[in-house]
Scaffold this active site. Structure first.
Site, PDB file in Angstrom:
ATOM      1  N   SER A  95       0.871  -1.289  -0.038  1.00 44.21           N
ATOM      2  CA  SER A  95       0.130   0.277   0.047  1.00 44.21           C
ATOM      3  C   SER A  95       0.759   1.165   0.010  1.00 44.21           C
ATOM      4  CB  SER A  95      -0.862   0.017   1.173  1.00 44.21           C
ATOM      5  OG  SER A  95      -1.849   0.896   1.309  1.00 44.21           O
ATOM      6  N   HIS A 149      -3.558  -0.834  -2.467  1.00 43.94           N
ATOM      7  CA  HIS A 149      -4.940  -0.234  -2.259  1.00 43.94           C
ATOM      8  C   HIS A 149      -5.053   1.008  -3.192  1.00 43.94           C
ATOM      9  CE1 HIS A 149      -4.353  -1.583   2.312  1.00 43.94           C
ATOM     10  NE2 HIS A 149      -4.585  -2.709   1.274  1.00 43.94           N
ATOM     11  N   ASP A 151      -3.016  -4.901   6.554  1.00 44.04           N
ATOM     12  CA  ASP A 151      -3.816  -5.708   5.775  1.00 44.04           C
ATOM     13  C   ASP A 151      -2.351  -6.779   5.034  1.00 44.04           C
ATOM     14  OD1 ASP A 151      -5.510  -6.693   3.651  1.00 44.04           O
ATOM     15  OD2 ASP A 151      -5.137  -5.104   2.303  1.00 44.04           O
TER      16      ASP A 151
END
Length: 343
Positions: A12, A39, A132
């Protein structure tokens, strides 16, 4: 004999630089396909594949729903769709429930790869905030795959790599420049035969892909409500990793759950401030009317109540604004940023 021929990469904020470094060092004859999820902000398209192609020795393309992956190619997720891998190494897009507040999510790809490719998978977690990818990488390892993590000390945002390492302490850890070498060494190596996926993994991957499943509910009910839909939730443990999933498939890592809860609390506080401001307006109007009609007792009561509500409103407002200026007041982790930020 099965071989490690499916590489799933997730990152990300701050992951672009690491991705470019890795792709620039992978050989053109890499005997594995590479799937990349970052992301991405919702939008009609992303320039990520084009950007990465300028640094890659391998062809980099945007993933296509229904297409089978081919070794020696890099496939990049699109905005607002989960990228999955299914039976027969066929890529699928899903507009299913968001995971960790994002779509596409790293955990979603990793879990799908763990279920359908098992020991053939090499999972790689790069720079990013929050956590995540940690539970997804644990699923990859639990199904016999290999785990690689960017060194958190090198990552621009160490949250995701650090969380992944806590969940999978056996993972190989290296700076981005060395991850390409480790990937190259691992790709094409013999892999064990795939075992049976556990019911929780089947339930989650089915719900994301199809919105329905014949598998039983995942693991243990927990006294939490989903921040997205308010549905009941279950706690799922994968090795050392833990995450929460609701009955429709929204999935939350612990840090993303806390961040979403903080958002809900702030929204509720602003709603309270708005309601109190409306009450103040009405009370001041009543006080003014009472004064005009000579009702001094009611004027005094309404004015006093308006001042009390105003003080309460200011206390709440200062709390909300103070938390916004000083994230440490709530203990909240810094929000993740889209990797549309080039570095």
């Amino acid at each position: 004999m099965a071989r490690r021929d499916l590489i799933v990469v997730g990152g990300s904020a701050g992951a672009h630089a690491a991705l470019r470094s890795i792709l620039a060092r992978l050989p053109v004859d890499l005997p594995a396909a590479v799937l990349v999820v970052t992301h991405l902000a919702p939008g009609p398209r992303s320039a990520l594949a084009d950007m990465l192609a300028t640094s890659s020795a391998l062809p980099v393309v945007t993933a296509v729903d229904g297409e089978r992956v081919r070794p020696g190619r890099v496939y990049v997720a699109i905005p607002d769709r989960h990228l999955l891998i299914g039976a027969g190494d066929v890529m699928r897009f899903s507009a299913g429930p968001r995971e960790n507040r994002v779509r596409p999510a790293v955990d979603t790809l990793f879990r799908a790869a763990a279920r359908w490719a098992g020991p053939r998978v090499i999972g790689v977690v790069l720079s990013g905030s929050l956590d995540d990818g940690a539970a997804g990488l644990a699923a990859v390892v639990e199904q016999g795959g290999a785990a690689l993590i960017q060194d958190p000390r090198e990552a621009r945002f160490p949250g995701m790599p650090a969380a992944a390492l806590a969940a999978v302490p056996s993972a190989a850890v290296a700076p981005a420049t060395d991850l390409a070498r480790l990937i190259t060494q691992c790709a094409g190596q013999p892999a064990a035969e795939a075992g049976e996926a556990d019911e929780a993994l089947i339930w989650e991957t089915d719900m994301i892909a199809d919105g329905r499943t014949d598998a039983g509910q995942p693991q243990e009910p927990i006294a939490l409500g989903c921040p997205e839909c308010r549905g009941g939730m279950y706690e799922v443990r994968t090795g050392r990793a833990v995450h929460y999933v609701c009955h429709v498939g929204h999935s939350w890592s612990p840090e993303s759950f806390v961040a979403a809860s903080d958002d809900g609390i702030e929204e509720a506080l602003w709603t309270a401030v708005s309601a109190m401001q409306e009450k103040i307006t009405v009370l001041r109007g009543l006080a003014a009317h009472a004064e005009r009609t000579g009702d001094h007792d009611r004027h005094r009561i309404y004015r006093s109540e308006a001042e009390r509500v105003h003080r309460d409103s200011e206390l709440v407002r200062r709390r909300v604004l103070g938390a916004g200026r000083h994230g440490q007041e709530t203990g909240r982790a810094p929000a993740d940023r889209s990797v549309l930020d080039p570095d």
